[in-house]
Scaffold this motif. Structure first.
Motif, PDB file in Angstrom:
ATOM      1  N   GLY A  71      58.637  20.495  34.174  1.00 42.21           N
ATOM      2  CA  GLY A  71      58.371  21.633  35.034  1.00 42.21           C
ATOM      3  C   GLY A  71      58.183  21.217  36.476  1.00 42.21           C
ATOM      4  N   PRO A  72      57.655  22.138  37.287  1.00 46.55           N
ATOM      5  CA  PRO A  72      57.494  21.877  38.722  1.00 46.55           C
ATOM      6  C   PRO A  72      56.620  20.658  39.004  1.00 46.55           C
ATOM      7  CG  PRO A  72      57.124  24.199  38.226  1.00 46.55           C
ATOM      8  CD  PRO A  72      57.225  23.488  36.914  1.00 46.55           C
ATOM      9  N   GLN A  73      56.920  19.997  40.119  1.00 43.58           N
ATOM     10  CA  GLN A  73      56.276  18.732  40.459  1.00 43.58           C
ATOM     11  C   GLN A  73      54.749  18.832  40.538  1.00 43.58           C
ATOM     12  OE1 GLN A  73      57.596  16.983  44.149  1.00 43.58           O
ATOM     13  NE2 GLN A  73      56.523  15.079  43.755  1.00 43.58           N
ATOM     14  N   GLU A  74      54.244  19.863  41.181  1.00 43.57           N
ATOM     15  CA  GLU A  74      52.792  19.950  41.368  1.00 43.57           C
ATOM     16  C   GLU A  74      52.056  20.023  40.032  1.00 43.57           C
ATOM     17  OE1 GLU A  74      49.551  22.720  43.717  1.00 43.57           O
ATOM     18  OE2 GLU A  74      51.615  22.685  44.418  1.00 43.57           O
ATOM     19  N   GLN A  75      52.557  20.843  39.126  1.00 44.03           N
ATOM     20  CA  GLN A  75      51.937  20.929  37.798  1.00 44.03           C
ATOM     21  C   GLN A  75      52.134  19.623  37.033  1.00 44.03           C
ATOM     22  OE1 GLN A  75      54.131  24.715  37.257  1.00 44.03           O
ATOM     23  NE2 GLN A  75      52.371  25.231  35.968  1.00 44.03           N
ATOM     24  N   ALA A  76      53.319  19.049  37.146  1.00 46.16           N
ATOM     25  CA  ALA A  76      53.603  17.791  36.452  1.00 46.16           C
ATOM     26  C   ALA A  76      52.632  16.704  36.900  1.00 46.16           C
ATOM     27  CB  ALA A  76      55.048  17.354  36.699  1.00 46.16           C
ATOM     28  N   GLU A  77      52.358  16.648  38.198  1.00 43.56           N
ATOM     29  CA  GLU A  77      51.418  15.648  38.710  1.00 43.56           C
ATOM     30  C   GLU A  77      50.031  15.834  38.108  1.00 43.56           C
ATOM     31  OE1 GLU A  77      51.793  16.235  42.929  1.00 43.56           O
ATOM     32  OE2 GLU A  77      53.499  14.859  43.077  1.00 43.56           O
ATOM     33  N   LEU A  78      49.594  17.087  38.005  1.00 49.17           N
ATOM     34  CA  LEU A  78      48.276  17.364  37.423  1.00 49.17           C
ATOM     35  C   LEU A  78      48.211  16.933  35.961  1.00 49.17           C
ATOM     36  CD1 LEU A  78      45.441  18.663  37.382  1.00 49.17           C
ATOM     37  CD2 LEU A  78      46.573  20.819  36.799  1.00 49.17           C
ATOM     38  N   TYR A  79      49.167  17.384  35.145  1.00 43.37           N
ATOM     39  CA  TYR A  79      49.145  17.056  33.714  1.00 43.37           C
ATOM     40  C   TYR A  79      49.295  15.551  33.492  1.00 43.37           C
ATOM     41  CZ  TYR A  79      50.202  22.068  33.545  1.00 43.37           C
ATOM     42  OH  TYR A  79      50.206  23.427  33.737  1.00 43.37           O
ATOM     43  N   HIS A  80      50.146  14.921  34.279  1.00 48.84           N
ATOM     44  CA  HIS A  80      50.357  13.483  34.180  1.00 48.84           C
ATOM     45  C   HIS A  80      49.051  12.744  34.448  1.00 48.84           C
ATOM     46  CE1 HIS A  80      51.781   9.482  35.524  1.00 48.84           C
ATOM     47  NE2 HIS A  80      52.758   9.688  34.659  1.00 48.84           N
ATOM     48  N   GLU A  81      48.368  13.129  35.508  1.00 43.84           N
ATOM     49  CA  GLU A  81      47.099  12.484  35.870  1.00 43.84           C
ATOM     50  C   GLU A  81      46.039  12.711  34.797  1.00 43.84           C
ATOM     51  OE1 GLU A  81      44.461  10.153  37.888  1.00 43.84           O
ATOM     52  OE2 GLU A  81      46.587  10.399  38.317  1.00 43.84           O
ATOM     53  N   GLN A  82      45.980  13.897  34.246  1.00 45.19           N
ATOM     54  CA  GLN A  82      44.994  14.186  33.193  1.00 45.19           C
ATOM     55  C   GLN A  82      45.257  13.335  31.951  1.00 45.19           C
ATOM     56  OE1 GLN A  82      45.706  18.447  33.126  1.00 45.19           O
ATOM     57  NE2 GLN A  82      43.695  18.837  34.046  1.00 45.19           N
ATOM     58  N   LEU A  83      46.498  13.211  31.556  1.00 43.85           N
ATOM     59  CA  LEU A  83      46.831  12.394  30.384  1.00 43.85           C
ATOM     60  C   LEU A  83      46.556  10.914  30.657  1.00 43.85           C
ATOM     61  CD1 LEU A  83      50.155  14.166  29.326  1.00 43.85           C
ATOM     62  CD2 LEU A  83      47.945  14.290  28.144  1.00 43.85           C
ATOM     63  N   LEU A  84      46.852  10.483  31.862  1.00 44.08           N
ATOM     64  CA  LEU A  84      46.589   9.094  32.252  1.00 44.08           C
ATOM     65  C   LEU A  84      45.091   8.801  32.206  1.00 44.08           C
ATOM     66  CD1 LEU A  84      48.192   6.626  33.259  1.00 44.08           C
ATOM     67  CD2 LEU A  84      47.805   7.438  35.580  1.00 44.08           C
ATOM     68  N   ARG A  85      44.308   9.709  32.758  1.00 47.23           N
ATOM     69  CA  ARG A  85      42.845   9.534  32.751  1.00 47.23           C
ATOM     70  C   ARG A  85      42.260   9.579  31.344  1.00 47.23           C
ATOM     71  NH1 ARG A  85      40.373  12.629  38.045  1.00 47.23           N
ATOM     72  NH2 ARG A  85      41.463  11.333  39.558  1.00 47.23           N
ATOM     73  N   ALA A  86      42.949  10.271  30.445  1.00 49.08           N
ATOM     74  CA  ALA A  86      42.493  10.332  29.049  1.00 49.08           C
ATOM     75  C   ALA A  86      42.847   9.056  28.297  1.00 49.08           C
ATOM     76  CB  ALA A  86      43.099  11.547  28.353  1.00 49.08           C
ATOM     77  N   GLY A  87      43.579   8.154  28.961  1.00 50.34           N
ATOM     78  CA  GLY A  87      43.870   6.857  28.359  1.00 50.34           C
ATOM     79  C   GLY A  87      45.259   6.700  27.779  1.00 50.34           C
ATOM     80  N   LEU A  88      46.095   7.733  27.900  1.00 51.91           N
ATOM     81  CA  LEU A  88      47.452   7.590  27.368  1.00 51.91           C
ATOM     82  C   LEU A  88      48.273   6.697  28.285  1.00 51.91           C
ATOM     83  CD1 LEU A  88      48.382  11.157  26.079  1.00 51.91           C
ATOM     84  CD2 LEU A  88      47.070   9.358  24.967  1.00 51.91           C
ATOM     85  N   THR A  89      49.251   6.024  27.698  1.00 50.42           N
ATOM     86  CA  THR A  89      50.152   5.180  28.468  1.00 50.42           C
ATOM     87  C   THR A  89      51.304   6.055  28.922  1.00 50.42           C
ATOM     88  OG1 THR A  89      49.519   3.274  27.141  1.00 50.42           O
ATOM     89  CG2 THR A  89      51.547   3.082  28.416  1.00 50.42           C
ATOM     90  N   MET A  90      51.479   6.137  30.250  1.00 47.93           N
ATOM     91  CA  MET A  90      52.424   7.090  30.817  1.00 47.93           C
ATOM     92  C   MET A  90      53.522   6.375  31.605  1.00 47.93           C
ATOM     93  SD  MET A  90      50.890   9.861  29.864  1.00 47.93           S
ATOM     94  CE  MET A  90      51.906  11.029  30.754  1.00 47.93           C
TER      95      MET A  90
END
Length: 96
Positions: A71-90
Motif C-alpha cells: 500500500g501507500p508509503q506512509e502507511q507502509a512505513e508505519l506498519y514496517h516500523e511496528q513489526l520491526l519494533r515487535a522483533g520481526l526480521t524485516m
C-alpha cells in the motif's frame, strides 16, 4: 520592420503519475515463533485475519519470506516500523 510570428504553442500534457505502492516483507529467522509472527501480523496489519496471518507465517517459514502488506508509503512505513519494533526480521521497504 520585421514580421514577428507568434510562438508555437507547446501542447501541455498533464501526465498523472501515481505514487508507487510499497510492500512489507517479513523474513524468516531462527528466534521468532510462529505464534509471535502471526500475533504481530494480526495486531499491526489492518484487517488481517487469523487464517491469513497463519498462511503468511507459514510462507515466511517455508519460503524464507512473505509479502504481508502492500500500500501507500506512509502507511507502509508505519506498519514496517511496528513489526520491526515487535522483533520481526524485516526486509527494507521497497516499491512494488
Amino acid at each position: 520592420m520585421p514580421t514577428v510570428l507568434p510562438q508555437e504553442r507547446q501542447s501541455q500534457q498533464v501526465i498523472r503519475k501515481h505514487y508507487p505502492n510499497y510492500k512489507i516483507i517479513v523474513l524468516n529467522d531462527d528466534f521468532n515463533t510462529f505464534q509471535h509472527v502471526a500475533a504481530c501480523l494480526m495486531k499491526y496489519i489492518p484487517n488481517m485475519t487469523s487464517d491469513r496471518a497463519w498462511e503468511l507465517t507459514n510462507q515466511v517459514h517455508y519460503d524464507g519470506q512473505a509479502i504481508v502488506w502492500v500500500g501507500p508509503q506512509e502507511q507502509a512505513e508505519l506498519y514496517h516500523e511496528q513489526l520491526l519494533r515487535a522483533g520481526l526480521t524485516m526486509a527494507p521497504l521497497e516499491p512494488e
